[in-house]
Design a protein around this motif. Sequence first.
Motif, PDB file in Angstrom:
ATOM      1  N   SER A  10     -52.727  -1.027  42.776  1.00 35.77           N
ATOM      2  CA  SER A  10     -53.264  -2.378  42.751  1.00 35.77           C
ATOM      3  C   SER A  10     -53.852  -2.796  44.088  1.00 35.77           C
ATOM      4  CB  SER A  10     -52.152  -3.364  42.373  1.00 35.77           C
ATOM      5  OG  SER A  10     -51.092  -3.323  43.326  1.00 35.77           O
ATOM      6  N   GLU A  11     -53.925  -1.867  45.053  1.00 34.93           N
ATOM      7  CA  GLU A  11     -54.400  -2.174  46.397  1.00 34.93           C
ATOM      8  C   GLU A  11     -53.483  -3.164  47.101  1.00 34.93           C
ATOM      9  OE1 GLU A  11     -57.303  -1.071  48.147  1.00 34.93           O
ATOM     10  OE2 GLU A  11     -57.442   0.468  46.595  1.00 34.93           O
ATOM     11  N   SER A  12     -52.234  -3.274  46.662  1.00 34.39           N
ATOM     12  CA  SER A  12     -51.242  -4.119  47.332  1.00 34.39           C
ATOM     13  C   SER A  12     -49.877  -3.462  47.190  1.00 34.39           C
ATOM     14  CB  SER A  12     -51.225  -5.527  46.740  1.00 34.39           C
ATOM     15  OG  SER A  12     -50.810  -5.494  45.384  1.00 34.39           O
ATOM     16  N   VAL A  13     -49.021  -3.659  48.201  1.00 40.01           N
ATOM     17  CA  VAL A  13     -47.716  -3.000  48.192  1.00 40.01           C
ATOM     18  C   VAL A  13     -46.626  -3.988  48.594  1.00 40.01           C
ATOM     19  CG1 VAL A  13     -48.780  -0.794  48.805  1.00 40.01           C
ATOM     20  CG2 VAL A  13     -47.811  -2.227  50.608  1.00 40.01           C
ATOM     21  N   ASP A  14     -45.389  -3.638  48.263  1.00 40.87           N
ATOM     22  CA  ASP A  14     -44.229  -4.429  48.652  1.00 40.87           C
ATOM     23  C   ASP A  14     -44.112  -4.400  50.176  1.00 40.87           C
ATOM     24  OD1 ASP A  14     -41.557  -5.149  49.372  1.00 40.87           O
ATOM     25  OD2 ASP A  14     -40.905  -4.783  47.318  1.00 40.87           O
ATOM     26  N   ALA A  15     -44.264  -5.558  50.805  1.00 38.07           N
ATOM     27  CA  ALA A  15     -44.297  -5.611  52.271  1.00 38.07           C
ATOM     28  C   ALA A  15     -42.956  -5.232  52.885  1.00 38.07           C
ATOM     29  CB  ALA A  15     -44.702  -7.013  52.729  1.00 38.07           C
ATOM     30  N   VAL A  16     -41.865  -5.539  52.194  1.00 37.50           N
ATOM     31  CA  VAL A  16     -40.544  -5.206  52.726  1.00 37.50           C
ATOM     32  C   VAL A  16     -40.369  -3.693  52.800  1.00 37.50           C
ATOM     33  CG1 VAL A  16     -38.067  -5.227  52.187  1.00 37.50           C
ATOM     34  CG2 VAL A  16     -39.391  -7.341  52.078  1.00 37.50           C
ATOM     35  N   GLU A  17     -40.713  -2.994  51.721  1.00 33.86           N
ATOM     36  CA  GLU A  17     -40.573  -1.539  51.732  1.00 33.86           C
ATOM     37  C   GLU A  17     -41.520  -0.907  52.749  1.00 33.86           C
ATOM     38  OE1 GLU A  17     -40.172   0.752  48.183  1.00 33.86           O
ATOM     39  OE2 GLU A  17     -39.347  -0.915  47.036  1.00 33.86           O
ATOM     40  N   LEU A  18     -42.746  -1.427  52.836  1.00 41.17           N
ATOM     41  CA  LEU A  18     -43.699  -0.893  53.808  1.00 41.17           C
ATOM     42  C   LEU A  18     -43.175  -1.100  55.233  1.00 41.17           C
ATOM     43  CD1 LEU A  18     -46.518   0.265  54.532  1.00 41.17           C
ATOM     44  CD2 LEU A  18     -47.337  -2.101  54.551  1.00 41.17           C
ATOM     45  N   ALA A  19     -42.663  -2.299  55.498  1.00 47.03           N
ATOM     46  CA  ALA A  19     -42.171  -2.598  56.848  1.00 47.03           C
ATOM     47  C   ALA A  19     -40.975  -1.727  57.202  1.00 47.03           C
ATOM     48  CB  ALA A  19     -41.799  -4.080  56.943  1.00 47.03           C
ATOM     49  N   ALA A  20     -40.026  -1.594  56.274  1.00 46.62           N
ATOM     50  CA  ALA A  20     -38.834  -0.788  56.544  1.00 46.62           C
ATOM     51  C   ALA A  20     -39.210   0.655  56.814  1.00 46.62           C
ATOM     52  CB  ALA A  20     -37.866  -0.882  55.365  1.00 46.62           C
ATOM     53  N   GLY A  21     -40.127   1.196  56.022  1.00 46.84           N
ATOM     54  CA  GLY A  21     -40.536   2.580  56.227  1.00 46.84           C
ATOM     55  C   GLY A  21     -41.360   2.769  57.475  1.00 46.84           C
ATOM     56  N   PHE A  22     -42.245   1.811  57.744  1.00 47.39           N
ATOM     57  CA  PHE A  22     -43.178   1.941  58.864  1.00 47.39           C
ATOM     58  C   PHE A  22     -42.468   1.896  60.204  1.00 47.39           C
ATOM     59  CE2 PHE A  22     -46.893   1.041  61.476  1.00 47.39           C
ATOM     60  CZ  PHE A  22     -47.904   1.707  60.806  1.00 47.39           C
ATOM     61  N   CYS A  23     -41.276   1.288  60.250  1.00 44.37           N
ATOM     62  CA  CYS A  23     -40.579   1.190  61.539  1.00 44.37           C
ATOM     63  C   CYS A  23     -40.271   2.570  62.117  1.00 44.37           C
ATOM     64  CB  CYS A  23     -39.303   0.355  61.401  1.00 44.37           C
ATOM     65  SG  CYS A  23     -37.943   1.145  60.524  1.00 44.37           S
ATOM     66  N   MET A  24     -40.266   3.604  61.260  1.00 40.89           N
ATOM     67  CA  MET A  24     -40.029   4.960  61.731  1.00 40.89           C
ATOM     68  C   MET A  24     -41.077   5.388  62.756  1.00 40.89           C
ATOM     69  SD  MET A  24     -40.041   8.497  59.548  1.00 40.89           S
ATOM     70  CE  MET A  24     -41.800   8.728  59.774  1.00 40.89           C
ATOM     71  N   LEU A  25     -42.282   4.827  62.681  1.00 42.83           N
ATOM     72  CA  LEU A  25     -43.388   5.243  63.535  1.00 42.83           C
ATOM     73  C   LEU A  25     -43.423   4.501  64.863  1.00 42.83           C
ATOM     74  CD1 LEU A  25     -46.146   5.343  60.753  1.00 42.83           C
ATOM     75  CD2 LEU A  25     -44.850   7.279  61.682  1.00 42.83           C
ATOM     76  N   CYS A  26     -42.438   3.637  65.077  1.00 40.94           N
ATOM     77  CA  CYS A  26     -42.446   2.808  66.281  1.00 40.94           C
ATOM     78  C   CYS A  26     -41.289   3.176  67.205  1.00 40.94           C
ATOM     79  CB  CYS A  26     -42.351   1.329  65.895  1.00 40.94           C
ATOM     80  SG  CYS A  26     -43.676   0.785  64.793  1.00 40.94           S
TER      81      CYS A  26
END
Length: 820
Positions: free
Chosen positions: A693-709
């Motif tokens: 849908s060109e949109s994602v759950d922001a909570v899951e994206l944020a939790a996963g993305f923190c790995m890259l920081c």
Amino acid sequence: PPPPPQAKKAGGGDGDDVVVSFDFPTSAENPAPLSISITKADLRVLSSAVTESTLMELAPQEIIGVLKELCSSEGKLSYSVIARLAHSLYPTAHPADRRRDLILTHFSLLDPTESGVLPFEDVAAGFTLFCGGNKSEKLAAAFDLFKFPPSSESGGLGKRALWRFLRSFLSALVSVSMVTNNRDPEEMYDPVDQSAVWTASLIFDYVAKSGAQAAAGEVDFEEFADWYTTGSGFKAAPWLELLDLKKLLGLQYDGSDAGADDAGGDGGDYEEEGHGEEDVAYAPLPDDEDDDEGESYKNTSISDLMSSGVLFSFPLAPSNTGSDEAASTLYLTKHDVEYVRILVSETLLRDHEPDDVFGFFSEQIAWSDTIDRASFSACLDDFVFSRSGKRLDGEVLNIFDTFFSCFELGGDVANLAEIMSGLSLFCKGEKSSKLAFGFELFDSSSASSLSDEQLYRFLRSLLAMIFSCTAQGLSMSTSEMKRMVRSTSIALTSMVMAKMHEKGLQRVSFDDFGDWYNEGGYEACPWLELLALRKWTSGVDYDDDDHDDDDEYEGEEDEEENYDGEEDGGEGDYDDDDENDDAQASDPDSLTFGVHLPGPHQEGPTLVSFNKDDVAKVTELVVRTGLANMDFREVCNLFITTSESNGGYITKSQFDSCIRSLIPGSRMTDKEERQRISSTLSGFFYAFDRERSESVDAVELAAGFCMLCAGSKSDKLAYAFEVVDEDLDGKLSRRATWRFARSFLTLLIKISSATTEAMEEDEFFQFVDSASVWTAAAVFQRGKAKFIKFDNFADWYTEGGYEYASWLELLDLRKWCVQE
């Protein structure tokens, strides 16, 4: 109340014998039980139905989605629609073909008034029996269907909804039992209803003693699961174990295994009855009460094995032992290598072809099909004496006496073919020649092919011998090891024969087996590589993906590197490392590190590997963008804040805008580098876009993305725990824990190029879900808690959870960017 249903396993006989039956109590007023008997013939039809239609390849949610599209605007499914579905699945079926009957009987059993129309959820829940996925996945997916409102995050089922939920599964199971008999469905309406009502009453009675939901007239899924696992529900409803197609279809190979071992170990045990003469050779490896073998290893844990120096690990098909990680992985340690090295040296077997050893043994026992324990020891000792003039010492003979116990049929007698197939492990020759030798041994009809039973015995003989050479195998009780060997062999046999059935074959030839292995079978049974003795050599790396570079299975015309040393200098030199293996070990594209995670259809764990290119991609991304120096809270909170205007979802354009605000264009002046990193970030975003849908759950994206920081593993876990805890009570339910795990696994699995390139998009999402559900289940497996706090999760990880979720270590960027 009437007694709980009894699961029974029938004795041997012809091919249509009953392999399992259940007697279900119906009511106190009507004590006559509902009896369900499933035969091998029923299972053959079921196997054909789910493999040829590819239903077995679908996950529960997928088949539910298919049926949802077929229902009317009122949420109903009609008999005519289901009939058309059955026809589309089996368009060339002749009138006597019973595969369509499976689906139509399931519908009919739910429609006693013959209205021809049923609620969608009543049909869909039980229909998941015919698709892939394990019991828990099917129950969870179906449970949501009966909630009101549908698929709500909270809430449970009332008594009527719970009855409908159970009745749907029971109807599907009964439809399997009716495939090859002429029983009138009308006879089954009331018994199926009453059995479901009785089971639902038991659940409410149990939950009412401790749960607030039951007081409100509802039972939620966690309470239902608690009833089953800790409230003796597995005794009242052992038939639920058969919702896993792998277990149900496995009964056609070994009827002793599917329900009892998995039903908590205490309930639903099948009664072992006598075997006919033909069944003895195909009987499960018997359990020994007097279990003294390998006593020094009996209390060895997986962590102990790790500390002894694990060289390789091989995924196995899941076993029914209820044990920990050992149930899914075969470990080979430095100790095991030395152990095998001594055995092949002392016995001189490495200098002789399997045929030579078999001929000697057969002559000594007058060409009998069986061999007793004393004769086995004598033959082995005489064989060594005839070749070297020396006798084996007592310690070596005792070791082989232990091996014999793995194959014993009872009365200190074993089948010679199974003994010799296993013994070929120590003989001269490559994997392919030993497999060819084993095929010939079990081909009793000289048909140049094996039946499913013969293939099962063949695979079991090899795996039993390999296990008995490992400290891991010796650390188990004999019965536990045998159950693991049996369940793995059953699962592999099912996989091979399903592929044969697709080709219209009922038997498997050596060439067919070779094709299956080379076309992907090596992922299901990589331990077959150990038939080549040089694979046991300490210090030589083994790469699953390189299975065919040095010893591809090529049927009878195999061009192999013989183990006789004639081409590499030094006859029979076990220490001679193959140069090709060394080259593979130093290949820059070889495996850098990896973890095993369970796949969506439980056909054995999948290796999620990260090669040097994957590591380089992560390193380039976090270093060149500056993410490695950014506080993960600042980055991830930006995603969450941006999503507030969109109901907690962040669109692709919003994500891109966030990235541009975090990473100035001036940081990357090289156009190709900028495009490469942009593509990587977009790939990460779309890995979370499950609805396209060109949109994602922001909570899951944020939790996963923190790995890259920047930040430690512990801080990132604590942050993710907090953002997933949407009601801010400091606790996560099992479902929320699944989301917590999924947020990290989505990104990690996406990084693995070897994994994602081998999967379609839907397969990727299924795999992520399966691994996440499995991780959440591992967290909750101790005790009866319905929620966990972060401290509970941390304690679980440090006290052994690291064996289930070692991938959490990768949340620390140092594990990626600091490489030798």
